[in-house]
Design an enzyme around this catalytic site. Structure first.
Site, short mmCIF file in Angstrom:
data_model
loop_
_atom_site.label_atom_id
_atom_site.label_comp_id
_atom_site.label_asym_id
_atom_site.label_seq_id
_atom_site.Cartn_x
_atom_site.Cartn_y
_atom_site.Cartn_z
CG ASN A 8 -10.66 -5.41 -5.74
OD1 ASN A 8 -10.13 -6.39 -5.21
ND2 ASN A 8 -10.36 -4.18 -5.38
CG HIS A 180 -1.82 -0.02 -1.33
ND1 HIS A 180 -1.25 0.09 -0.08
CD2 HIS A 180 -2.96 -0.75 -1.15
CE1 HIS A 180 -1.99 -0.52 0.82
NE2 HIS A 180 -3.04 -1.04 0.20
CD GLU A 378 -6.93 0.52 -5.27
OE1 GLU A 378 -5.93 -0.09 -4.85
OE2 GLU A 378 -8.01 0.58 -4.64
#
Length: 404
Positions: A8, A180, A378
Site C-alpha cells: 500500500n 474505501h 484492508e
C-alpha cells in the site's frame, strides 16, 4: 512456505505486509512494516505477528529518494535477510474507473489504463502505480494483482451511480464511484461472524480516518456511499473538504485567479479539518486543542456524519445497525459518543462504559439499533483477493485469516 506480499504505497511511505499461506488455504500475517520518510528521513520499521519488533533502521536521504527506491530497500531486507520470496504481490489501487469492477492481474496494458485515472485520485493513484511499475521492470514474471477501492461499490443502482449531467459524460466515466471499498468489503465479510442477526440487513458503516466516508450496506452489498467521482466528496477529511458547492471551484478560478492545478492542490491538501481549524489535520490534536477553530472543526466533522447518516438511512429505507471503523472510528471514544448522540432519532443509544472500553458492541441493550466498533483490515482483504485470483482465476471469498 508460500507467501503473499501486500503493498500500500503513498507519497512518502510504503506500507507492506507478508502473509503465509497454510496448507488449507488460510492466511497468517507474518510481517507488518513500512518504509516512511521517503525523500526526507527514510526509516524502515517492521514487526512480527505478535507485534515483536523485527527492524528499525534509518537510511540516508539519497538512498531512499522515491517509492521505487523504498520498494528496493524493503524488498532487499525481506529477500536477503528473511528469505521471503512471495509467490505474488497484491496492491491497493484507489481508482479502478469504469473498467474494473473486481481485482485483476496486472500487465503493462492494465497499468496504462490505470494511469488515465491519476487526475481523479492525485494523492493516491500515482503512488499506487509506482511500485507496480518497479516490480514489472525488475521482476517481470512475478504475478501482481491490483485491488481497487472503487470495485465494491459497483453494485450501486443507476440512480446512485449517475450525476444529473448529459449521459455522454457518464459513458465516458464521469459517475459516482465511491471509495474505501476494500475496507467496506472487509466489514461486510466480517459482520456475519460478529453480528449474524444484522449482517445481511440495513447497515451504515462509517470509515472515519484521515480519509473518511460512509457506506450503506444491504444484504452485504454497497447500495450508496458518501464519496463520488473522486475522493474529495462526502465527509470532511484531514485535508479534503468533503461535500462542496461546485460554484466554489468556479469562484476560485474566476475570482481568485487560481489555475486548475492550484485548485486541485488546494482541495486535496489545504482544506478539511486542517483548513477549517487552522490548527491540524489530526483529530487527536484537534480534540486536545483549546482553540475555538479546532472545536469548530470537530463539531463540523460530527455534524456532517449525522447528516450523511440520515441520507444513507433514506437510501436504505430504514436502519438496522451502525458500524464504526478505521483510525478515528476505532480509537476515538469521544467522536463515537458524539456521533451516536446524532443518531438518537434513528434509535441509537450509547453505553458509555462499553464505549470507553472500546468494546465491540457500544450501544445499550435497549438501543433500537445496535452500534458496533469493528476494526478494518484492508491488507488482509487484498491478500485474500490475490490468493483467490491465483488459485481460481477470479476473486471469490476465501476464508478469513486464522487467529494465530
Amino acid at each position: 512456505m508460500d507467501t503473499i506480499l501486500v503493498v500500500n504505497a503513498g507519497s512518502s511511505s510504503v506500507k507492506f505486509q507478508v502473509y503465509a499461506i497454510d496448507g488449507d488455504g488460510a492466511l497468517r500475517r507474518q510481517i507488518k512494516g513500512q518504509m516512511d520518510g521517503i525523500g526526507s528521513r527514510p526509516r524502515l520499521r517492521a514487526s512480527g505477528p505478535s507485534g515483536d519488533p523485527m527492524a528499525d533502521r534509518a537510511y540516508p536521504i539519497e538512498a531512499v529518494a522515491d517509492v521505487p527506491a523504498a520498494m528496493a530497500v524493503a524488498g532487499d531486507w525481506l529477500r536477503d535477510e528473511l528469505r521471503v520470496t512471495p509467490i505474488a504481490v497484491g496492491h491497493r489501487v484507489v481508482h479502478g474507473g469504469p473498467d474494473y469492477s473486481r481485482p485483476v492481474l496486472i500487465d503493462h496494458g492494465v497499468v496504462s489504463r490505470l494511469e488515465r485515472f491519476v487526475s481523479l485520485a492525485p494523492l493516491h493513484q500515482p503512488h499506487n502505480l509506482a511500485p507496480i511499475r518497479s516490480l514489472l521492470a525488475n521482476f517481470p514474471t512475478l504475478p501482481q494483482v491490483a485491488c481497487f477501492d472503487t470495485a465494491f461499490h459497483r453494485t450501486h443502482d443507476a440512480v446512485a451511480d449517475h450525476y444529473a449531467i448529459p449521459y455522454q459524460l457518464h459513458a465516458e466515466g464521469v459517475r459516482r464511484y465511491g471509495f474505501h471499498g476494500l475496507s467496506y468489503e472487509y466489514i461486510a465479510r466480517t459482520l456475519p461472524g460478529v453480528a449474524p442477526d444484522i449482517a445481511k440487513r440495513r447497515v451504515i458503516v462509517a470509515h472515519l480516518g484521515s480519509g473518511a466516508s460512509m457506506c450503506a450496506l444491504k444484504d452485504g452489498c454497497s447500495v450508496e456511499s458518501t464519496m463520488g467521482f473522486t475522493a474529495l466528496d462526502g465527509l470532511p477529511m484531514g485535508t479534503r473538504p468533503g461535500q462542496i458547492d461546485p460554484g466554489v471551484v468556479i469562484y476560485l478560478i474566476s475570482e481568485k485567479g487560481m489555475s486548475a492545478s492550484n485548485v486541485q492542490n488546494f482541495l486535496y491538501r489545504d482544506c478539511g479539518l486542517k483548513g477549517l481549524s487552522g490548527v491540524s489535520n489530526d483529530m487527536r490534536e484537534l480534540e486536545a486543542s483549546a482553540d475555538p477553530k479546532a472545536k469548530l472543526a470537530v463539531d463540523y466533522f460530527v455534524y456532517r456524519i449525522g447528516l450523511s447518516a440520515g441520507m444513507l438511512a433514506a437510501a436504505l429505507q430504514g436502519l438496522d445497525a451502525f458500524v464504526f471503523t478505521a483510525g478515528i472510528g476505532e480509537n476515538s471514544a469521544n467522536i463515537r459518543a458524539r456521533v451516536v448522540e446524532q443518531l438518537g432519532w434513528l434509535g441509537g443509544t450509547l453505553d458509555p462504559v462499553e464505549n470507553a472500553r472500546n468494546s465491540r458492541l457500544i450501544s445499550r441493550s435497549d438501543s433500537r439499533i445496535p452500534v458496533y466498533v469493528v476494526p478494518t483490515d484492508e491488507e488482509l482483504m487484498i491478500a485474500q483477493h490475490t490468493l483467490s485470483l491465483l488459485m481460481n482465476g477470479q476473486s471469490t471469498n476465501p476464508r478469513q485469516e486464522r487467529v494465530s
